[in-house]
Design a protein around this motif. Structure first.
Motif, PDB file in Angstrom:
ATOM      1  N   ARG A  45      30.821  31.694  43.763  1.00 14.32           N
ATOM      2  CA  ARG A  45      30.502  32.444  42.551  1.00 14.32           C
ATOM      3  C   ARG A  45      30.851  33.923  42.724  1.00 14.32           C
ATOM      4  N   PHE A  46      30.494  34.477  43.885  1.00 11.65           N
ATOM      5  CA  PHE A  46      30.770  35.876  44.171  1.00 11.65           C
ATOM      6  C   PHE A  46      32.279  36.132  44.239  1.00 11.65           C
ATOM      7  N   VAL A  47      33.002  35.262  44.930  1.00  9.81           N
ATOM      8  CA  VAL A  47      34.445  35.447  45.087  1.00  9.81           C
ATOM      9  C   VAL A  47      35.170  35.262  43.756  1.00  9.81           C
ATOM     10  N   SER A  48      34.699  34.355  42.936  1.00 11.74           N
ATOM     11  CA  SER A  48      35.296  34.173  41.608  1.00 11.74           C
ATOM     12  C   SER A  48      35.170  35.439  40.770  1.00 11.74           C
ATOM     13  N   GLN A  49      34.007  36.084  40.862  1.00  9.22           N
ATOM     14  CA  GLN A  49      33.819  37.336  40.136  1.00  9.22           C
ATOM     15  C   GLN A  49      34.672  38.449  40.747  1.00  9.22           C
ATOM     16  N   LEU A  50      34.839  38.418  42.054  1.00  4.40           N
ATOM     17  CA  LEU A  50      35.718  39.375  42.715  1.00  4.40           C
ATOM     18  C   LEU A  50      37.135  39.263  42.166  1.00  4.40           C
ATOM     19  N   LYS A  51      37.624  38.038  42.038  1.00  2.43           N
ATOM     20  CA  LYS A  51      38.971  37.836  41.479  1.00  2.43           C
ATOM     21  C   LYS A  51      39.051  38.376  40.053  1.00  2.43           C
ATOM     22  N   SER A  52      38.026  38.093  39.257  1.00  3.07           N
ATOM     23  CA  SER A  52      38.010  38.574  37.878  1.00  3.07           C
ATOM     24  C   SER A  52      38.030  40.105  37.837  1.00  3.07           C
ATOM     25  N   TYR A  70      50.555  37.393  42.505  1.00  2.00           N
ATOM     26  CA  TYR A  70      49.422  36.933  41.710  1.00  2.00           C
ATOM     27  C   TYR A  70      48.173  36.840  42.585  1.00  2.00           C
ATOM     28  N   THR A  71      47.016  37.027  41.956  1.00  2.00           N
ATOM     29  CA  THR A  71      45.762  36.763  42.663  1.00  2.00           C
ATOM     30  C   THR A  71      45.512  35.266  42.632  1.00  2.00           C
ATOM     31  N   ASP A  72      44.873  34.764  43.683  1.00  2.00           N
ATOM     32  CA  ASP A  72      44.678  33.316  43.784  1.00  2.00           C
ATOM     33  C   ASP A  72      43.412  33.032  44.585  1.00  2.00           C
ATOM     34  N   LEU A  73      42.895  31.803  44.437  1.00  2.00           N
ATOM     35  CA  LEU A  73      41.680  31.391  45.137  1.00  2.00           C
ATOM     36  C   LEU A  73      41.900  30.086  45.883  1.00  2.00           C
ATOM     37  N   GLU A  74      41.417  30.017  47.121  1.00  2.00           N
ATOM     38  CA  GLU A  74      41.324  28.781  47.899  1.00  2.00           C
ATOM     39  C   GLU A  74      42.578  27.907  47.801  1.00  2.00           C
ATOM     40  N   ILE A 112      42.612  27.700  54.348  1.00  2.00           N
ATOM     41  CA  ILE A 112      42.370  27.793  52.907  1.00  2.00           C
ATOM     42  C   ILE A 112      41.691  29.137  52.658  1.00  2.00           C
ATOM     43  N   PRO A 113      42.452  30.189  52.426  1.00  2.00           N
ATOM     44  CA  PRO A 113      41.843  31.507  52.225  1.00  2.00           C
ATOM     45  C   PRO A 113      40.931  31.517  51.000  1.00  2.00           C
ATOM     46  N   ASP A 114      39.882  32.325  51.050  1.00  2.00           N
ATOM     47  CA  ASP A 114      38.979  32.439  49.901  1.00  2.00           C
ATOM     48  C   ASP A 114      39.635  33.183  48.751  1.00  2.00           C
ATOM     49  N   PHE A 115      40.458  34.184  49.059  1.00  2.00           N
ATOM     50  CA  PHE A 115      41.095  34.996  48.028  1.00  2.00           C
ATOM     51  C   PHE A 115      42.391  35.553  48.591  1.00  2.00           C
ATOM     52  N   LEU A 116      43.416  35.625  47.785  1.00  2.00           N
ATOM     53  CA  LEU A 116      44.668  36.187  48.268  1.00  2.00           C
ATOM     54  C   LEU A 116      45.522  36.712  47.123  1.00  2.00           C
ATOM     55  N   ASP A 123      56.348  30.884  49.704  1.00  2.00           N
ATOM     56  CA  ASP A 123      56.978  32.184  49.956  1.00  2.00           C
ATOM     57  C   ASP A 123      56.205  32.920  51.046  1.00  2.00           C
ATOM     58  N   TRP A 124      56.832  33.125  52.201  1.00  2.00           N
ATOM     59  CA  TRP A 124      56.187  33.809  53.313  1.00  2.00           C
ATOM     60  C   TRP A 124      56.793  35.182  53.568  1.00  2.00           C
ATOM     61  N   GLU A 125      57.595  35.687  52.644  1.00  2.00           N
ATOM     62  CA  GLU A 125      58.197  36.999  52.841  1.00  2.00           C
ATOM     63  C   GLU A 125      57.121  38.070  52.908  1.00  2.00           C
ATOM     64  N   HIS A 126      57.265  38.961  53.859  1.00  2.00           N
ATOM     65  CA  HIS A 126      56.272  40.005  54.079  1.00  2.00           C
ATOM     66  C   HIS A 126      56.015  40.817  52.821  1.00  2.00           C
ATOM     67  N   LYS A 127      57.041  41.102  52.052  1.00  2.00           N
ATOM     68  CA  LYS A 127      56.880  41.931  50.863  1.00  2.00           C
ATOM     69  C   LYS A 127      56.002  41.269  49.811  1.00  2.00           C
ATOM     70  N   ASN A 128      55.875  39.935  49.853  1.00  2.00           N
ATOM     71  CA  ASN A 128      55.086  39.207  48.856  1.00  2.00           C
ATOM     72  C   ASN A 128      53.738  38.722  49.374  1.00  2.00           C
ATOM     73  N   GLN A 129      53.487  38.894  50.667  1.00  2.00           N
ATOM     74  CA  GLN A 129      52.200  38.504  51.253  1.00  2.00           C
ATOM     75  C   GLN A 129      51.311  39.758  51.288  1.00  2.00           C
ATOM     76  N   LYS A 130      50.678  40.060  50.177  1.00  2.00           N
ATOM     77  CA  LYS A 130      49.995  41.345  50.015  1.00  2.00           C
ATOM     78  C   LYS A 130      48.615  41.383  50.672  1.00  2.00           C
ATOM     79  N   LEU A 131      47.805  40.363  50.423  1.00  2.00           N
ATOM     80  CA  LEU A 131      46.400  40.417  50.852  1.00  2.00           C
ATOM     81  C   LEU A 131      45.856  39.012  51.029  1.00  2.00           C
ATOM     82  N   VAL A 132      45.115  38.806  52.108  1.00  2.00           N
ATOM     83  CA  VAL A 132      44.407  37.551  52.312  1.00  2.00           C
ATOM     84  C   VAL A 132      42.984  37.900  52.731  1.00  2.00           C
ATOM     85  N   VAL A 133      42.016  37.149  52.190  1.00  2.00           N
ATOM     86  CA  VAL A 133      40.604  37.473  52.401  1.00  2.00           C
ATOM     87  C   VAL A 133      39.816  36.232  52.793  1.00  2.00           C
ATOM     88  N   GLU A 134      39.021  36.359  53.835  1.00  2.00           N
ATOM     89  CA  GLU A 134      37.971  35.397  54.135  1.00  2.00           C
ATOM     90  C   GLU A 134      36.658  36.090  53.787  1.00  2.00           C
TER      91      GLU A 134
END
Length: 220
Positions: A45-52, A70-74, A112-116, A123-134
């Motif tokens: 619930r918290f991470v979903s609101q974080l994405k929003s 794009y932002t994404d979840l799990e 399975i990252p919580d948020f990214l 796509d694993w190019e460094h320029k497109n791998q901006k952020l990953v969050v646990e």
């Protein structure tokens, strides 16, 4: 901090108190029981609101950082034990199996990252791998959960080309988390040999507390 991390911090600070905890809910004899005397944090619930919150924030921005991503979840990025083997990662994996037990490690270690923020799974190019969050929101975070998440963040940073790897922890004190970092190092678990400086701790003890940001390397 860079633009991505600055915006991430802004998204965290914009999350209302409502999403930090909610009344305990259970089912008893087919009846919904709400205990207003007991509140619990719900990570998803918290991470979903974080994405929003993050989506709302970056929609107002025109930075090049967010073009074509794009932002994404799990989302499953890749099972860390496949592909080109890395001896240090394999050794740490087996060390965790011995310490925590097979089922716990195997269940947690699939990436399975919580948020990214990324372009696509393929796509694993460094320029497109901006952020990953646990993320962890449970009070009194246990070492098992901490170690497995931090291990994955090191793999993301080293093998998945992420520019920023973040461990977001809520409802825990800075001192208790610092102790977990120390224990992780003492156990000799895997640390990214080249990109450790790109791993961060974002810690918020509760809604009213100041957000603490530290490089993981400063806590080890």
């Amino acid at each position: 901090m860079n633009n991505i991390l600055t915006d991430f911090a802004g998204a965290i600070d914009s999350i209302p108190n409502f999403y930090y905890n909610m009344d305990d809910v259970s089912i008893l004899n087919d009846e919904l029981v709400i205990n207003k005397e007991l509140s619990k944090p719900y990570e998803r619930r918290f991470v979903s609101q974080l994405k929003s919150s993050y989506d709302t924030l970056i929609a107002k921005r025109s930075l090049e950082d967010y073009s074509s991503v794009y932002t994404d979840l799990e989302v499953i990025k890749k099972y860390i034990y496949t592909g080109n083997p890395d001896r240090a990662i394999e050794e740490s994996y087996h060390k965790m199996l011995r310490k925590f037990g097979n089922s716990k490690v195997f269940e947690a270690i699939i990436t399975i990252p919580d948020f990214l923020i990324h372009h696509a799974q393929s796509d694993w190019e460094h320029k497109n791998q901006k952020l990953v969050v646990e993320a962890k929101t449970s009070p009194k975070l246990r070492f098992t959960e901490f170690a497995l998440d931090f291990f994955k963040l090191n793999v993301y940073a080293e093998k998945h080309n992420f520019q920023n790897s973040v461990y977001l922890i809520v409802h825990n004190s800075f001192e208790s988390i610092q102790d977990l970092f120390t224990e992780y190092r003492q156990e000799g678990f895997y640390l990214s040999p080249h990109n450790l400086e790109n791993i961060y701790l974002f810690l918020k003890k509760d809604f009213s507390s100041e957000l603490i940001v530290r490089k993981a390397s400063s806590l080890l």
